[in-house]
Design an enzyme around this catalytic site. Structure first.
Site, PDB file in Angstrom:
ATOM      1  N   GLN A  36       0.983  -1.000  -0.102  1.00 48.84           N
ATOM      2  CA  GLN A  36      -0.012  -0.034   0.348  1.00 48.84           C
ATOM      3  C   GLN A  36       0.854   1.741  -0.187  1.00 48.84           C
ATOM      4  OE1 GLN A  36      -2.048  -0.970   3.416  1.00 48.84           O
ATOM      5  NE2 GLN A  36      -0.038  -1.548   4.524  1.00 48.84           N
TER       6      GLN A  36
ATOM      7  N   ASP B 238       1.073 -13.197   7.443  1.00 48.92           N
ATOM      8  CA  ASP B 238      -0.895 -12.579   6.862  1.00 48.92           C
ATOM      9  C   ASP B 238      -1.052 -12.746   7.843  1.00 48.92           C
ATOM     10  OD1 ASP B 238      -3.073 -12.863   6.321  1.00 48.92           O
ATOM     11  OD2 ASP B 238      -2.234 -12.724   4.228  1.00 48.92           O
ATOM     12  N   GLY B 239      -2.499 -12.076   8.991  1.00 46.35           N
ATOM     13  CA  GLY B 239      -3.101 -12.339  10.291  1.00 46.35           C
ATOM     14  C   GLY B 239      -3.973 -13.858   9.284  1.00 46.35           C
TER      15      GLY B 239
ATOM     16  N   ASP C 255      -7.026  -4.885  14.851  1.00 47.79           N
ATOM     17  CA  ASP C 255      -6.851  -3.729  14.340  1.00 47.79           C
ATOM     18  C   ASP C 255      -7.119  -3.796  12.844  1.00 47.79           C
ATOM     19  OD1 ASP C 255      -6.436  -1.316  14.261  1.00 47.79           O
ATOM     20  OD2 ASP C 255      -4.443  -0.998  15.635  1.00 47.79           O
TER      21      ASP C 255
ATOM     22  N   THR D  28      -7.416  -2.638   8.977  1.00 44.76           N
ATOM     23  CA  THR D  28      -7.649  -1.539   7.889  1.00 44.76           C
ATOM     24  C   THR D  28      -9.304  -2.245   7.123  1.00 44.76           C
ATOM     25  OG1 THR D  28      -6.524  -2.741   6.074  1.00 44.76           O
ATOM     26  CG2 THR D  28      -5.558  -1.298   7.145  1.00 44.76           C
ATOM     27  N   ASP D  29      -9.708  -0.990   6.456  1.00 46.30           N
ATOM     28  CA  ASP D  29     -11.125  -1.535   5.996  1.00 46.30           C
ATOM     29  C   ASP D  29     -11.258  -2.856   5.529  1.00 46.30           C
ATOM     30  OD1 ASP D  29     -13.047   0.618   6.825  1.00 46.30           O
ATOM     31  OD2 ASP D  29     -11.112   1.758   6.442  1.00 46.30           O
TER      32      ASP D  29
ATOM     33  N   PRO E 162      -5.388  -6.242   1.330  1.00 44.06           N
ATOM     34  CA  PRO E 162      -4.767  -6.547   2.126  1.00 44.06           C
ATOM     35  C   PRO E 162      -5.214  -6.886   3.757  1.00 44.06           C
ATOM     36  CG  PRO E 162      -2.942  -4.933   2.251  1.00 44.06           C
ATOM     37  CD  PRO E 162      -4.311  -4.820   1.085  1.00 44.06           C
TER      38      PRO E 162
END
Length: 281
Positions: A31, A138-139, A156, A158-159, A163
């Site tokens: 990003q 990667d979560g 927590d 991002t929108d 990713p």
């Protein structure tokens, strides 16, 4: 408006923040990251021009996502944070001396490194705390393979774009539940319901299928524009029913100074307005 950053998260609504000074502007593998100075909010972090956090109002988001589940649980020792590369969530979680271990899983090492340099006030030393285990991964992959046993899991994210999208799937939530210890609590970032109602509905539909107690709670954060933000809440325990005097006792014993969270705000955050209730399954 060349000295403004215009957020393009919503198709027919936008906010803009004046750029006093651009401090960082770079593309990572995932990003585009920017940090700039704003007279009202201090330093502002954006990912692909969407506001992620600010020096001025981050305390609301981080306090409500961390202290609500930890104080409600009452005995949280092991905490998992998915995302949170700026370190603000780890900062608040680690203020609890009762927490002995925090695993933080962030997909983008670039976010962590430049946050240490350009937003050090957000982490405030959290990355140096020996209780923190920082995992660059990667979560979704991590949650699928972890042995679990976490008392609290905080997503927590991002929108649900790029990713972060996979962190809003039913499969991810199922794996997250498996990673919880008995009576553990899962909390998630679910956007601004007035603007992103479908996001909350989809998460709550998954939570209702997975948890005995599935709902959301709210907090108003100025730079997450369009109304109060929703946080998903899922647990098989009865932590949400913790009496006010018990919350107050835990809060006093912890000795944590907060600027938004109070035990009264904690309880009140679960009182949902009608339009939000209609979004729940």
């Amino acid at each position: 408006m060349t000295d403004w950053v215009r957020e393009s998260l919503h198709p027919d609504y936008a906010q803009a923040l004046r750029v006093g000074e651009m401090l960082y502007d770079s593309e990572t593998a995932h990003q585009r990251l920017k940090v700039f100075q704003n007279d009202t909010f201090g330093r502002v972090l954006t990912l692909d021009d969407v506001v992620q956090t600010t020096e001025g109002d981050n305390f609301i988001y981080h306090e409500m996502m961390s202290h609500v589940p930890i104080f409600a649980h009452g005995a949280a020792s092991r905490v998992l944070i998915i995302g949170g590369g700026d370190g603000g969530m780890a900062r608040e979680v680690l203020r609890h001396q009762s927490v002995s271990h925090v695993t933080m899983v962030e997909i983008d090492a670039g976010v962590v490194e430049f946050s240490k340099t350009y937003l050090p006030m957000l982490s405030n030393g959290a990355f140096d705390d020996p209780r923190l285990d920082l995992v660059i991964a990667d979560g979704a992959d991590f949650i699928r393979s972890t042995s679990g046993g976490y008392d609290v899991i905080i997503v927590d994210s991002t929108d649900p774009i790029g990713p972060g999208e996979v962190l809003f799937s039913d499969t991810f939530y199922g794996h997250a539940k498996r990673a919880l210890a008995p009576n553990g609590i899962l909390v998630t970032q679910n956007g601004v319901p007035f603007m992103q109602g479908e996001e909350l509905t989809n998460t709550m539909r998954a939570f209702t299928a997975l948890f005995v107690d599935a709902t959301c709670y709210l907090a108003t954060i100025p730079t997450y524009a369009g109304g109060p933000m929703a946080f998903g809440w899922g647990t098989d325990g009865d932590a949400r029913a913790t009496p006010l005097d018990v919350l107050q006792g835990r809060f006093d014993a912890a000795g944590i100074a907060t600027d938004y969270y109070t035990p009264e705000v904690h309880q009140g955050a679960f009182a949902l307005p009608g339009y939000v209730k209609k979004l729940l399954p």
